[in-house]
Design a protein around this motif. Structure first.
Motif, PDB file in Angstrom:
ATOM      1  N   PRO A  92       0.808  -1.226   0.000  1.00 27.94           N
ATOM      2  CA  PRO A  92       0.000   0.000   0.000  1.00 27.94           C
ATOM      3  C   PRO A  92       0.839   1.274   0.000  1.00 27.94           C
ATOM      4  N   SER A  93       1.919   1.295   0.794  1.00 27.03           N
ATOM      5  CA  SER A  93       2.765   2.492   0.841  1.00 27.03           C
ATOM      6  C   SER A  93       3.481   2.709  -0.488  1.00 27.03           C
ATOM      7  N   SER A  94       3.860   1.621  -1.143  1.00 26.29           N
ATOM      8  CA  SER A  94       4.531   1.724  -2.431  1.00 26.29           C
ATOM      9  C   SER A  94       3.571   2.206  -3.519  1.00 26.29           C
ATOM     10  N   ARG A  95       2.356   1.666  -3.491  1.00 28.25           N
ATOM     11  CA  ARG A  95       1.365   2.091  -4.484  1.00 28.25           C
ATOM     12  C   ARG A  95       1.002   3.568  -4.298  1.00 28.25           C
ATOM     13  N   LEU A  96       0.982   4.015  -3.051  1.00 22.29           N
ATOM     14  CA  LEU A  96       0.702   5.422  -2.795  1.00 22.29           C
ATOM     15  C   LEU A  96       1.808   6.301  -3.371  1.00 22.29           C
ATOM     16  N   SER A  97       3.055   5.888  -3.187  1.00 19.67           N
ATOM     17  CA  SER A  97       4.180   6.643  -3.768  1.00 19.67           C
ATOM     18  C   SER A  97       4.063   6.699  -5.281  1.00 19.67           C
ATOM     19  N   SER A  98       3.787   5.545  -5.895  1.00 20.73           N
ATOM     20  CA  SER A  98       3.679   5.494  -7.357  1.00 20.73           C
ATOM     21  C   SER A  98       2.570   6.396  -7.868  1.00 20.73           C
ATOM     22  N   MET A  99       1.455   6.400  -7.173  1.00 18.96           N
ATOM     23  CA  MET A  99       0.331   7.241  -7.582  1.00 18.96           C
ATOM     24  C   MET A  99       0.704   8.723  -7.517  1.00 18.96           C
ATOM     25  N   ARG A 100       1.359   9.112  -6.426  1.00 15.06           N
ATOM     26  CA  ARG A 100       1.735  10.518  -6.277  1.00 15.06           C
ATOM     27  C   ARG A 100       2.788  10.927  -7.322  1.00 15.06           C
ATOM     28  N   ILE A 101       3.718  10.042  -7.614  1.00 14.25           N
ATOM     29  CA  ILE A 101       4.751  10.336  -8.615  1.00 14.25           C
ATOM     30  C   ILE A 101       4.117  10.598  -9.971  1.00 14.25           C
ATOM     31  N   GLU A 102       3.161   9.746 -10.350  1.00 13.55           N
ATOM     32  CA  GLU A 102       2.516   9.930 -11.654  1.00 13.55           C
ATOM     33  C   GLU A 102       1.679  11.196 -11.693  1.00 13.55           C
ATOM     34  N   GLN A 103       1.080  11.558 -10.553  1.00 18.46           N
ATOM     35  CA  GLN A 103       0.339  12.816 -10.498  1.00 18.46           C
ATOM     36  C   GLN A 103       1.262  14.008 -10.722  1.00 18.46           C
ATOM     37  N   VAL A 104       2.442  13.932 -10.132  1.00 20.87           N
ATOM     38  CA  VAL A 104       3.391  15.037 -10.286  1.00 20.87           C
ATOM     39  C   VAL A 104       3.902  15.106 -11.721  1.00 20.87           C
ATOM     40  N   ARG A 105       4.140  13.959 -12.354  1.00 22.36           N
ATOM     41  CA  ARG A 105       4.547  13.974 -13.769  1.00 22.36           C
ATOM     42  C   ARG A 105       3.530  14.748 -14.607  1.00 22.36           C
ATOM     43  N   LYS A 106       2.262  14.435 -14.395  1.00 22.76           N
ATOM     44  CA  LYS A 106       1.206  15.106 -15.154  1.00 22.76           C
ATOM     45  C   LYS A 106       1.187  16.605 -14.847  1.00 22.76           C
ATOM     46  N   ARG A 107       1.476  16.936 -13.597  1.00 24.23           N
ATOM     47  CA  ARG A 107       1.454  18.345 -13.222  1.00 24.23           C
ATOM     48  C   ARG A 107       2.594  19.111 -13.894  1.00 24.23           C
ATOM     49  N   VAL A 108       3.747  18.478 -13.989  1.00 21.99           N
ATOM     50  CA  VAL A 108       4.880  19.098 -14.677  1.00 21.99           C
ATOM     51  C   VAL A 108       4.511  19.356 -16.143  1.00 21.99           C
ATOM     52  N   LEU A 109       3.947  18.359 -16.782  1.00 23.46           N
ATOM     53  CA  LEU A 109       3.559  18.511 -18.190  1.00 23.46           C
ATOM     54  C   LEU A 109       2.500  19.596 -18.355  1.00 23.46           C
ATOM     55  N   SER A 110       1.547  19.629 -17.443  1.00 21.74           N
ATOM     56  CA  SER A 110       0.492  20.638 -17.511  1.00 21.74           C
ATOM     57  C   SER A 110       1.071  22.040 -17.350  1.00 21.74           C
ATOM     58  N   HIS A 111       2.072  22.181 -16.487  1.00 23.30           N
ATOM     59  CA  HIS A 111       2.707  23.483 -16.279  1.00 23.30           C
ATOM     60  C   HIS A 111       3.299  24.023 -17.571  1.00 23.30           C
ATOM     61  N   PHE A 112       3.741  23.125 -18.429  1.00 23.77           N
ATOM     62  CA  PHE A 112       4.342  23.540 -19.701  1.00 23.77           C
ATOM     63  C   PHE A 112       3.385  23.351 -20.884  1.00 23.77           C
ATOM     64  N   GLY A 113       2.100  23.219 -20.571  1.00 26.54           N
ATOM     65  CA  GLY A 113       1.078  23.236 -21.606  1.00 26.54           C
ATOM     66  C   GLY A 113       1.023  22.016 -22.495  1.00 26.54           C
ATOM     67  N   THR A 114       1.452  20.866 -21.986  1.00 24.51           N
ATOM     68  CA  THR A 114       1.437  19.664 -22.809  1.00 24.51           C
ATOM     69  C   THR A 114       0.874  18.486 -22.026  1.00 24.51           C
ATOM     70  N   ASN A 115       0.994  17.282 -22.587  1.00 24.06           N
ATOM     71  CA  ASN A 115       0.369  16.108 -21.978  1.00 24.06           C
ATOM     72  C   ASN A 115       1.218  14.861 -22.226  1.00 24.06           C
ATOM     73  N   GLU A 116       0.774  13.744 -21.648  1.00 22.45           N
ATOM     74  CA  GLU A 116       1.518  12.486 -21.729  1.00 22.45           C
ATOM     75  C   GLU A 116       1.551  11.895 -23.131  1.00 22.45           C
ATOM     76  N   LYS A 117       0.621  12.282 -23.964  1.00 26.67           N
ATOM     77  CA  LYS A 117       0.614  11.775 -25.334  1.00 26.67           C
ATOM     78  C   LYS A 117       1.811  12.302 -26.112  1.00 26.67           C
ATOM     79  N   ASP A 118       2.146  13.560 -25.890  1.00 22.59           N
ATOM     80  CA  ASP A 118       3.199  14.203 -26.675  1.00 22.59           C
ATOM     81  C   ASP A 118       4.572  14.165 -26.003  1.00 22.59           C
ATOM     82  N   TYR A 119       4.595  14.243 -24.679  1.00 20.56           N
ATOM     83  CA  TYR A 119       5.866  14.324 -23.961  1.00 20.56           C
ATOM     84  C   TYR A 119       5.892  13.385 -22.763  1.00 20.56           C
TER      85      TYR A 119
END
Length: 556
Positions: A88-115
Motif C-alpha cells: 500500500p505504501s509503495s502504491r501510494l508513492s507510485s500514484m503521487r509520482i505519476e500525479q506530479v509527472r502530469k502536473r509538470v507537463l500541464s505546467h508547460f502546456g502539454t500532456n503524456e501523449k506528446d511528452y
C-alpha cells in the motif's frame, strides 16, 4: 493590514529612499509586486530572507515556507514506500509520482501523449541522459550555441570518440545564417514524419539555452521550428533546449509539439528553491523507437539473465530511463512546491512581469552611473533590451571599472557585498563561451594560461590584464524593490568615484564612525576567507556586524 516592508525594518527612512521607491512604484505599478501583495508574500512565506539581501536567484532561488510545512505534514501523515513494490505504501508513492509527472507537463502546456517526464538528479543529469540515449553515428553532427553552460558543452564528449570533426560551437550570427540555406523543397521532411529505426536516416543534435546563465540573454524559441525546416529525408536534427535558467521567470509552452524542442532539461530548485537534487528531462514520446539504452539499473527492464548478455528493457520511457529508485519523497514535495507557487504568484506570467520590472530598473540605474570624470562605472555583459522579457531574463551581469579605466576584481566585489549581507554571484558561471565573448579571451589563451596554472575555480579574477568572469545580480519571484535600492546604494557608495580614487565611503569614514574596533576586525577576518566559505565559528558576531554596519552605511 499592510505588512511592513524592508525599508521600515532596516530604518531606511531617508527621503531619497522613499522618493526612489515611490517613483519606481508609479512607473511599474501594473507589473511589479503581484497587485500589492509582494510585502505580505515576503513576510509570510520567506522568513529566511528577513535579514538578508538575496540576489542570486539564478544560482538557486529560495523556497516558500508553506511548501516545506505542507510537505512536512504530508510525510508525517502518510506512509510512502519504495515505488518498486506493490505494498500500500509503495502504491501510494507510485500514484503521487505519476500525479506530479502530469502536473509538470500541464505546467508547460502539454500532456503524456506528446511528452514524457523523466526525473533526474538535476539539469546536468538530464543533459547527460540526452547524450546517453541519442542515436549517434559517424555522420552525426553536434552543434551548440556559444552561450551554453558547460553541461551542454559536455555533450560533445559523446561524439568525440566517433567523429570529433563533426562538433561545432556556433554563435548567434552563425545560427541565423544556417536558416538562410534550407534544403530543396522535394527533399524536406514534414513535421509529422515518423521517427523510426532506419540506417538510412542520420540524426544530428543542436543544443542551446533559452536563457544564458551568465548574461541573462534570451534566445528565440522560434529557432526550433527553423531548425526543423532544415531536415531532409535522410538527415534530421533534434533540438535540446536548456531551460534551467529560463523557466523560473518565463512561460514555456510545449502545446505545439511540432514546433517545440525534442528535449527540455530543467532543475526544480531553480524554479521553486525546493526540492533540491531533483531535475527532469522532458522528451517527445515519438522519439521512443530511435533512442538508445546503455547501462541499466533496478526497475528499468522487463526481463534479464545473469549469465548471458541478454536483457529486455521496459517499453515505457520513464521506467526504462529512471535507473534505480527515484527520489520519491522529493518528487512528492514538488507537488507542494507547485501549490505554493500557484497560491503566491498565480502564474508564471505574473512572475515574468515582476522580474522584468526590477531588472529593467536595475539596468537603467547601473548603466547611468558615472565617475567624476564621466567614465562609465560598469561594463554590461548583454546587448539585449532589458525591458523586453523575450530578449532578456532576470540577470544583470557586469564588471566594474575605476575612473582610470582599470578593472575591479569581481571576487573583491562579491566579498565586500557578502560582508554587508548582500548575496550575489561572481565568476565564470561555468559558461566558457560567454567568458570568451565578453572578456575577449581566445581559446589558445585559455589553453596556454592553464599550462601556467590558471584554472576555472581559482581566485585570480584578473589574469594578464583580462577578466575571467563577471559579477552577477539575479532577480527572483520574491525579490523586492527595497533590495534593489539597497544594492544600488551599496554599489554607489563603494564603487562610484566622486573625485580621483575616492568614493562616498572613502570620504565619509573620517566623518562618520561606521566601524568600531570589533566590527573592523570582523570585516578584515571575513575578507581573508575564501569567497566560497564562511567562518562559522563567528556566525552570530558576523550577523550582528552586518546589521549594525548596514544601518550605519545606509542611514547617512
Amino acid at each position: 493590514m499592510r505588512t511592513p516592508g524592508l525599508s521600515e525594518k532596516r530604518n531606511f527612512n531617508s527621503q531619497k529612499f522613499k522618493d526612489e521607491k515611490r517613483n519606481f512604484l508609479k512607473e511599474f505599478s501594473t507589473k511589479y509586486g503581484y497587485n500589492g501583495k509582494i510585502d505580505q508574500i515576503r513576510e509570510e512565506e520567506y522568513p529566511q530572507l528577513k535579514n538578508e539581501i538575496y540576489l542570486d536567484h539564478t544560482g538557486a532561488t529560495t523556497f516558500a515556507r508553506s511548501a516545506v510545512v505542507n510537505f512536512n505534514n504530508d510525510i508525517l501523515t502518510n506512509l510512502y514506500g519504495n515505488p518498486h513494490s506493490n505494498s500500500p505504501s509503495s502504491r501510494l508513492s507510485s500514484m503521487r509520482i505519476e500525479q506530479v509527472r502530469k502536473r509538470v507537463l500541464s505546467h508547460f502546456g502539454t500532456n503524456e501523449k506528446d511528452y514524457t517526464v523523466i526525473f533526474t538528479q538535476n539539469a546536468t543529469a538530464a543533459i547527460k541522459l540526452v547524450g546517453e540515449m541519442f542515436p549517434w553515428t559517424e555522420k552525426s553532427t553536434y552543434k551548440n550555441l556559444r552561450e551554453s553552460h558547460n553541461s551542454v558543452n559536455g555533450l560533445r564528449r559523446f561524439l568525440e570518440t566517433i567523429n570529433p570533426d563533426n562538433i561545432q560551437g556556433v554563435t548567434e550570427k552563425e545560427v541565423k545564417a544556417m536558416f538562410k540555406n534550407p534544403p530543396p523543397v522535394d527533399d524536406q521532411c514534414r513535421y509529422d514524419d515518423n521517427y523510426e529505426k532506419d540506417d538510412e536516416i542520420n540524426y544530428n543534435l543542436f543544443a542551446y539555452p533559452a536563457q544564458c546563465n551568465y548574461s541573462g540573454m534570451r534566445f528565440p524559441l522560434s529557432w526550433v521550428r527553423k531548425i526543423k525546416k532544415l531536415n531532409t529525408k535522410t538527415s534530421k536534427t533534434l533540438v535540446l533546449l536548456d531551460a534551467a535558467a529560463f523557466v523560473p521567470s518565463s512561460p514555456l509552452s510545449l502545446a505545439n509539439k511540432d514546433e517545440s524542442p525534442d528535449f527540455i532539461c530543467l532543475s526544480f530548485y531553480k524554479m521553486f528553491g525546493f526540492p533540491t537534487g531533483l531535475g527532469a528531462l522532458i522528451v517527445k514520446t515519438e522519439l521512443n523507437p530511435i533512442l538508445r539504452k546503455g547501462y541499466f539499473g533496478g526497475g528499468t527492464i522487463n526481463s534479464v539473465v545473469y549469465d548471458k548478455n541478454w536483457q529486455e528493457f521496459s517499453k515505457d520511457m520513464t521506467t526504462r530511463y529512471e535507473d534505480g529508485t527515484v527520489n520519491f519523497l522529493n518528487i512528492i514535495s514538488l507537488d507542494h512546491a507547485f501549490d505554493a507557487f500557484e497560491r503566491n504568484y498565480g502564474n508564471i506570467k505574473n512572475i515574468s512581469s515582476h522580474v522584468t520590472s526590477l531588472n529593467s530598473y536595475l539596468y537603467r540605474n547601473m548603466k547611468s552611473l558615472r565617475h567624476w570624470n564621466g567614465q562609465s562605472v560598469c561594463t554590461i555583459n548583454s546587448d539585449r533590451d532589458f525591458s523586453n522579457s523575450k530578449k532578456q531574463g532576470g540577470i544583470f551581469s557586469f564588471n566594474v571599472k575605476r575612473s582610470d579605466g582599470s578593472y575591479v576584481g569581481y571576487i573583491e566585489l562579491e566579498k565586500l557585498a557578502s560582508t554587508y549581507g548582500i548575496h550575489i554571484r561572481s565568476g565564470g558561471n561555468c559558461n566558457p563561451g560567454s567568458i570568451a565573448r565578453w572578456n575577449h579571451i581566445a581559446a589558445d589563451e585559455i589553453i596556454r594560461n592553464y599550462g601556467e596554472g590558471k584554472y576555472c575555480s581559482d581566485d585570480r579574477d584578473i589574469y594578464k590584464g583580462k577578466l575571467y568572469g563577471a559579477a552577477r545580480v539575479s532577480i527572483g519571484a520574491m525579490t523586492t524593490i527595497d533590495e534593489i535600492l539597497i544594492w544600488l546604494e551599496f554599489f554607489k557608495r563603494f564603487y562610484v568615484e566622486i573625485m580621483p580614487g575616492k568614493t562616498v565611503h572613502d570620504l565619509s569614514t573620517s566623518k562618520f564612525k561606521i566601524f568600531d574596533k570589533s566590527e573592523k576586525s570582523e570585516k578584515l577576518k571575513f575578507n581573508s576567507i575564501s569567497k566560497n566559505g564562511f567562518d562559522h565559528g563567528h556566525g552570530l558576531e558576523r550577523q550582528r556586524t552586518i546589521r549594525n554596519v548596514k544601518s550605519l552605511v545606509f542611514s547617512h
